[in-house]
Design an enzyme around this catalytic site. Structure first.
Site, PDB file in Angstrom:
ATOM      1  N   LYS A   1       0.816  -1.204   0.018  1.00  0.00           N
ATOM      2  CA  LYS A   1       0.058   0.095   0.015  1.00  0.00           C
ATOM      3  C   LYS A   1       0.763   1.188  -0.050  1.00  0.00           C
ATOM      4  O   LYS A   1       0.676   2.073  -0.688  1.00  0.00           O
ATOM      5  CB  LYS A   1      -0.951  -0.093   1.225  1.00  0.00           C
ATOM      6  CG  LYS A   1      -2.066   1.202   1.221  1.00  0.00           C
ATOM      7  CD  LYS A   1      -2.721   1.063   2.419  1.00  0.00           C
ATOM      8  CE  LYS A   1      -1.953   1.590   3.354  1.00  0.00           C
ATOM      9  NZ  LYS A   1      -2.798   1.816   4.982  1.00  0.00           N
TER      10      LYS A   1
ATOM     11  N   ASP B   1      -6.550   1.360   0.909  1.00  0.00           N
ATOM     12  CA  ASP B   1      -6.577   1.524   2.403  1.00  0.00           C
ATOM     13  C   ASP B   1      -7.910   1.147   2.946  1.00  0.00           C
ATOM     14  O   ASP B   1      -8.845   0.534   2.278  1.00  0.00           O
ATOM     15  CB  ASP B   1      -5.958   2.819   2.968  1.00  0.00           C
ATOM     16  CG  ASP B   1      -7.318   3.820   2.485  1.00  0.00           C
ATOM     17  OD1 ASP B   1      -8.131   3.533   1.758  1.00  0.00           O
ATOM     18  OD2 ASP B   1      -7.232   4.997   3.030  1.00  0.00           O
TER      19      ASP B   1
END
Ligand code: SF4
Length: 235
Positions: free
Chosen positions: A120, A138
């Site tokens: 991420k 997220d």
């Protein structure tokens, strides 16, 4: 969600916010990498508060290594998990100096090889610093992807792969920002504010909250966009 609806979904979010930006504050690519690393399980507001003074003193990995772990801790002690994060930031800075000439690599594998940098974080850096068409999933994007039917998936990686496949041009670079901001300010976790949502007619979520003050319906899992797991009745 059908192809035309996905295009319209992003067209509307883009119209409302033509130049979406990350809410993390940074002055160069290295500071962005540090800010994103610090932001795991913390708010952007909290990270910005800590990095404002840190980034005045530290602009490069060499300066970070010189500051040292204890010095860094003093700057970031208001951020959750600051001990581990300080250790990782110093270690990744040492690697950047040693192996990358003090530069942040533009490559996902090289980024994820750094301590404390997951997929991420790498995707955020590639997107925000280098303009890559990456989708950093997220908690907000995971929820919005599932609720709306835009990118359903049981894991962040599954949602990312759906977005990779489905997000059309010219929205691929900005998609990650539009989805985060939409999740943060409109399609909120506890109560989605469907009553002022610009994509309400395109969204597949069954438990929409269509009036301010109305109670959200469904289980916590359903509100998060996950299908409910019902217990079988005994007998
Ligand atoms: S209609 Fe509601 S659930 Fe759907 S995207 Fe908008 S805020 Fe989220």
């Amino acid at each position: 969600m059908k192809r035309e609806a996905i295009f319209e979904f992003f067209r509307r979010l883009a119209e409302l916010n033509p130049d979406p930006q990350t809410e993390l504050e940074f002055g160069n690519v290295y500071q962005l990498l540090v800010a994103v690393t610090l932001s795991a399980q913390a708010t952007d507001v909290g990270v910005n508060k800590a990095t404002r003074t840190l980034f005045r003193a530290v602009k490069t990995p060499v300066q970070m290594v010189a500051l040292g772990e204890e010095g860094l801790k003093q700057h970031i002690k208001t951020i959750g998990l600051f001990n581990t994060k300080a250790k990782n930031v110093i270690a990744l800075s040492e690697i950047l100096v040693r192996d990358h000439g003090g530069e942040v690599p533009q490559d996902r594998d090289a980024l994820t090889a750094l301590p404390g940098v997951g997929r991420k974080t790498a995707n955020v850096v590639l997107n925000c610093a280098f303009g890559a068409e990456t989708f950093a999933v997220d908690t907000h994007i995971f929820r919005v992807g599932n609720r709306t039917g835009l990118a359903p998936g049981k894991t962040p990686l599954a949602v990312e792969q759906q977005l990779e496949k489905k997000v059309p041009q010219p929205f691929r670079v900005g998609a990650h920002h539009w989805l985060i901001l939409h999740g943060r300010y409109v399609c909120k976790a506890r109560t989605p504010e469907c009553w002022h949502c610009p994509v309400v007619d395109l969204c597949a979520f069954k438990a929409k909250v269509l009036a301010k003050g109305a109670k959200p319906v469904g289980t916590r899992g359903e509100r998060a966009g996950r299908p409910a797991v019902r217990k079988a009745r005994p007998g």
